[in-house]
Design an enzyme around this catalytic site. Sequence first.
Site, PDB file in Angstrom:
ATOM      1  N   GLU A  17       0.841  -1.213   0.000  1.00 32.74           N
ATOM      2  CA  GLU A  17       0.000   0.000   0.000  1.00 32.74           C
ATOM      3  C   GLU A  17       0.870   1.255   0.000  1.00 32.74           C
ATOM      4  O   GLU A  17       1.882   1.312   0.690  1.00 32.74           O
ATOM      5  CB  GLU A  17      -0.890  -0.005   1.249  1.00 32.74           C
ATOM      6  N   ALA A  51      -7.690  11.794   3.530  1.00 32.99           N
ATOM      7  CA  ALA A  51      -8.861  12.104   4.350  1.00 32.99           C
ATOM      8  C   ALA A  51      -9.467  13.423   3.878  1.00 32.99           C
ATOM      9  O   ALA A  51      -8.739  14.364   3.555  1.00 32.99           O
ATOM     10  CB  ALA A  51      -8.438  12.193   5.809  1.00 32.99           C
ATOM     11  N   HIS A  77      -8.291   3.466  -3.665  1.00 31.66           N
ATOM     12  CA  HIS A  77      -9.242   3.709  -2.580  1.00 31.66           C
ATOM     13  C   HIS A  77     -10.133   4.879  -2.997  1.00 31.66           C
ATOM     14  O   HIS A  77      -9.682   5.795  -3.696  1.00 31.66           O
ATOM     15  CB  HIS A  77      -8.513   4.102  -1.294  1.00 31.66           C
ATOM     16  N   ALA A 125     -20.671   3.205   3.323  1.00 37.84           N
ATOM     17  CA  ALA A 125     -19.908   2.640   2.200  1.00 37.84           C
ATOM     18  C   ALA A 125     -20.766   1.704   1.353  1.00 37.84           C
ATOM     19  O   ALA A 125     -20.551   1.584   0.147  1.00 37.84           O
ATOM     20  CB  ALA A 125     -18.678   1.906   2.735  1.00 37.84           C
ATOM     21  N   TYR A 145     -13.704  -4.382  10.413  1.00 36.16           N
ATOM     22  CA  TYR A 145     -13.101  -4.011  11.696  1.00 36.16           C
ATOM     23  C   TYR A 145     -13.187  -5.176  12.679  1.00 36.16           C
ATOM     24  O   TYR A 145     -14.209  -5.338  13.373  1.00 36.16           O
ATOM     25  CB  TYR A 145     -13.815  -2.754  12.245  1.00 36.16           C
ATOM     26  N   HIS A 149     -16.006  -1.339  14.584  1.00 36.60           N
ATOM     27  CA  HIS A 149     -15.739   0.045  14.161  1.00 36.60           C
ATOM     28  C   HIS A 149     -16.023   0.976  15.343  1.00 36.60           C
ATOM     29  O   HIS A 149     -16.965   0.747  16.101  1.00 36.60           O
ATOM     30  CB  HIS A 149     -16.641   0.400  12.963  1.00 36.60           C
TER      31      HIS A 149
HETATM   32  P1  FAD Z   1     -19.069   1.935   6.678  1.00 39.92           P
HETATM   33  O1  FAD Z   1     -18.908   0.550   6.141  1.00 39.92           O
HETATM   34  O2  FAD Z   1     -20.027   2.828   6.025  1.00 39.92           O
HETATM   35  O3  FAD Z   1     -19.223   1.872   8.222  1.00 39.92           O
HETATM   36  C1  FAD Z   1     -19.150   3.058   9.027  1.00 39.92           C
HETATM   37  C2  FAD Z   1     -19.980   2.885  10.295  1.00 39.92           C
HETATM   38  O4  FAD Z   1     -21.366   2.876   9.953  1.00 39.92           O
HETATM   39  C3  FAD Z   1     -19.723   1.567  11.047  1.00 39.92           C
HETATM   40  O5  FAD Z   1     -19.814   1.839  12.423  1.00 39.92           O
HETATM   41  C4  FAD Z   1     -20.862   0.676  10.589  1.00 39.92           C
HETATM   42  O6  FAD Z   1     -21.195  -0.324  11.552  1.00 39.92           O
HETATM   43  C5  FAD Z   1     -21.994   1.697  10.445  1.00 39.92           C
HETATM   44  N1  FAD Z   1     -22.986   1.308   9.425  1.00 39.92           N
HETATM   45  C6  FAD Z   1     -22.759   0.838   8.186  1.00 39.92           C
HETATM   46  N2  FAD Z   1     -23.919   0.632   7.542  1.00 39.92           N
HETATM   47  C7  FAD Z   1     -24.907   0.965   8.401  1.00 39.92           C
HETATM   48  C8  FAD Z   1     -26.334   0.980   8.327  1.00 39.92           C
HETATM   49  N3  FAD Z   1     -26.969   0.583   7.213  1.00 39.92           N
HETATM   50  N4  FAD Z   1     -27.037   1.412   9.409  1.00 39.92           N
HETATM   51  C9  FAD Z   1     -26.398   1.819  10.548  1.00 39.92           C
HETATM   52  N5  FAD Z   1     -25.053   1.841  10.671  1.00 39.92           N
HETATM   53  C10 FAD Z   1     -24.322   1.419   9.613  1.00 39.92           C
HETATM   54  N6  FAD Z   1     -10.042   6.431   5.065  1.00 39.92           N
HETATM   55  C11 FAD Z   1      -9.665   7.364   4.145  1.00 39.92           C
HETATM   56  O7  FAD Z   1     -10.033   8.557   4.284  1.00 39.92           O
HETATM   57  N7  FAD Z   1      -8.889   7.019   3.054  1.00 39.92           N
HETATM   58  C12 FAD Z   1      -8.465   5.742   2.840  1.00 39.92           C
HETATM   59  O8  FAD Z   1      -7.773   5.467   1.840  1.00 39.92           O
HETATM   60  C13 FAD Z   1      -8.826   4.727   3.794  1.00 39.92           C
HETATM   61  N8  FAD Z   1      -8.449   3.442   3.629  1.00 39.92           N
HETATM   62  C14 FAD Z   1      -8.848   2.486   4.531  1.00 39.92           C
HETATM   63  C15 FAD Z   1      -8.456   1.142   4.334  1.00 39.92           C
HETATM   64  C16 FAD Z   1      -8.843   0.151   5.257  1.00 39.92           C
HETATM   65  C17 FAD Z   1      -8.433  -1.287   5.029  1.00 39.92           C
HETATM   66  C18 FAD Z   1      -9.612   0.522   6.411  1.00 39.92           C
HETATM   67  C19 FAD Z   1      -9.985  -0.517   7.438  1.00 39.92           C
HETATM   68  C20 FAD Z   1      -9.994   1.850   6.600  1.00 39.92           C
HETATM   69  C21 FAD Z   1      -9.630   2.841   5.683  1.00 39.92           C
HETATM   70  N9  FAD Z   1     -10.022   4.178   5.849  1.00 39.92           N
HETATM   71  C22 FAD Z   1      -9.640   5.134   4.911  1.00 39.92           C
HETATM   72  C23 FAD Z   1     -10.755   4.604   7.047  1.00 39.92           C
HETATM   73  C24 FAD Z   1     -12.308   4.541   6.835  1.00 39.92           C
HETATM   74  O9  FAD Z   1     -12.702   5.522   5.899  1.00 39.92           O
HETATM   75  C25 FAD Z   1     -12.944   4.814   8.211  1.00 39.92           C
HETATM   76  O10 FAD Z   1     -12.641   3.752   9.089  1.00 39.92           O
HETATM   77  C26 FAD Z   1     -14.424   5.150   8.250  1.00 39.92           C
HETATM   78  O11 FAD Z   1     -14.730   5.652   9.553  1.00 39.92           O
HETATM   79  C27 FAD Z   1     -15.370   3.984   7.961  1.00 39.92           C
HETATM   80  O12 FAD Z   1     -15.337   3.618   6.636  1.00 39.92           O
HETATM   81  P2  FAD Z   1     -16.138   2.298   6.130  1.00 39.92           P
HETATM   82  O13 FAD Z   1     -15.981   2.286   4.659  1.00 39.92           O
HETATM   83  O14 FAD Z   1     -15.714   1.121   6.904  1.00 39.92           O
HETATM   84  O15 FAD Z   1     -17.639   2.725   6.526  1.00 39.92           O
END
Ligand code: FAD
Length: 291
Positions: A17, A51, A77, A125, A145, A149
């Site tokens: 990465e 970010a 990403h 997401a 996570y 999370h």
């Molecule tokens: P989601 O999957 O949307 O989850 C976010 C929260 O919402 C979680 O608590 C989940 O339980 C909750 N949730 C999801 N769906 C629902 C629903 N339908 N109803 C209620 N609650 C729900 N950040 C950056 O800015 N740039 C990057 O390049 C980057 N790369 C990353 C790579 C990896 C491998 C990881 C693990 C994280 C990365 N991140 C990055 C950080 C990430 O953007 C954050 O952790 C962010 O807070 C959550 O993103 P997510 O896509 O997991 O969100």
Amino acid sequence: MKIRDILAREKVTLSFEVFPPKLGMPFEPIVGAVDRLCQSKPDFMSVTYGAGGGTGHNTVKIAAHVQNDLGVTSLAHLTCVSSTRQQVASAIEDIKAAGIENILALRGDLPKDGNYPVGEYYRYASELVAEIKQYGDFCIGAACYPEGHVECSHKEDDIANLKQKVDSGVDFLTPQLFFDNNVLYNFLYRIRERGITVPVIAGIMPITNAKQISRAVELSGTYVPTRFKAIVDKFGENPAAMKQAGIAYATDQIIDLVANGIKAIHIYTMNKPDVAESIRQNLSHIIGNEQ
Ligand code: FAD
């Protein structure tokens, strides 16, 4: 090439990465690091998204260079929480136009003012995953996570949300970093039980300086095993020793993962080719050097 096809191979895969330059920063040092990282022949290279979404163009530029100039499959990403739907659509078009076939679909961290996205913005997401699918046959990855999370009060709810995200069209998952492999093994058991069957790529972060560990823990809240704490306490003030110990710890974690049947290893190489090369060398008979 699509990452889902790479993951379907019999062999253990190794990916790296990198992060793109921040706005206004020069490209050359990062391109130099990326070029050298690609010489280690990773199975694919992921490029993070700054970010706040401001450096999205740089992500596509670096990912396109990796794929089109260096011949290594790239994974771009993409976050959605701080961009309008229209901006996200244009980012997906840019990725497609650059010939990149793999996207890690992320929500991104919530804006610092605490406002939750409404209206023109995506909330989760899973919505981004569904949107990307409208643009053609992308291979889509997503984050997970193992320790839950930070915003989700119960791990089981987090897994239910993860299941919904995977069902919206995710091909593979990459977990948040961890320093104790049992954290991953336990998580895999729980998600498989809930019917989440897509491949999980284990992400390992080699900690090569003491500052990095406090930042990594602050951002992720991950559990730090006593054995690793002792290493940082003993060698944290000695940069060369800390680097050597951090590479050895990451190598050890990877060997244990492979020995326990994990087939996909991702190293958060953080634009440090020397660290990647050392780990690659340590694993030369365990993972091999062939793409
Ligand atoms: P989601 O999957 O949307 O989850 C976010 C929260 O919402 C979680 O608590 C989940 O339980 C909750 N949730 C999801 N769906 C629902 C629903 N339908 N109803 C209620 N609650 C729900 N950040 C950056 O800015 N740039 C990057 O390049 C980057 N790369 C990353 C790579 C990896 C491998 C990881 C693990 C994280 C990365 N991140 C990055 C950080 C990430 O953007 C954050 O952790 C962010 O807070 C959550 O993103 P997510 O896509 O997991 O969100």
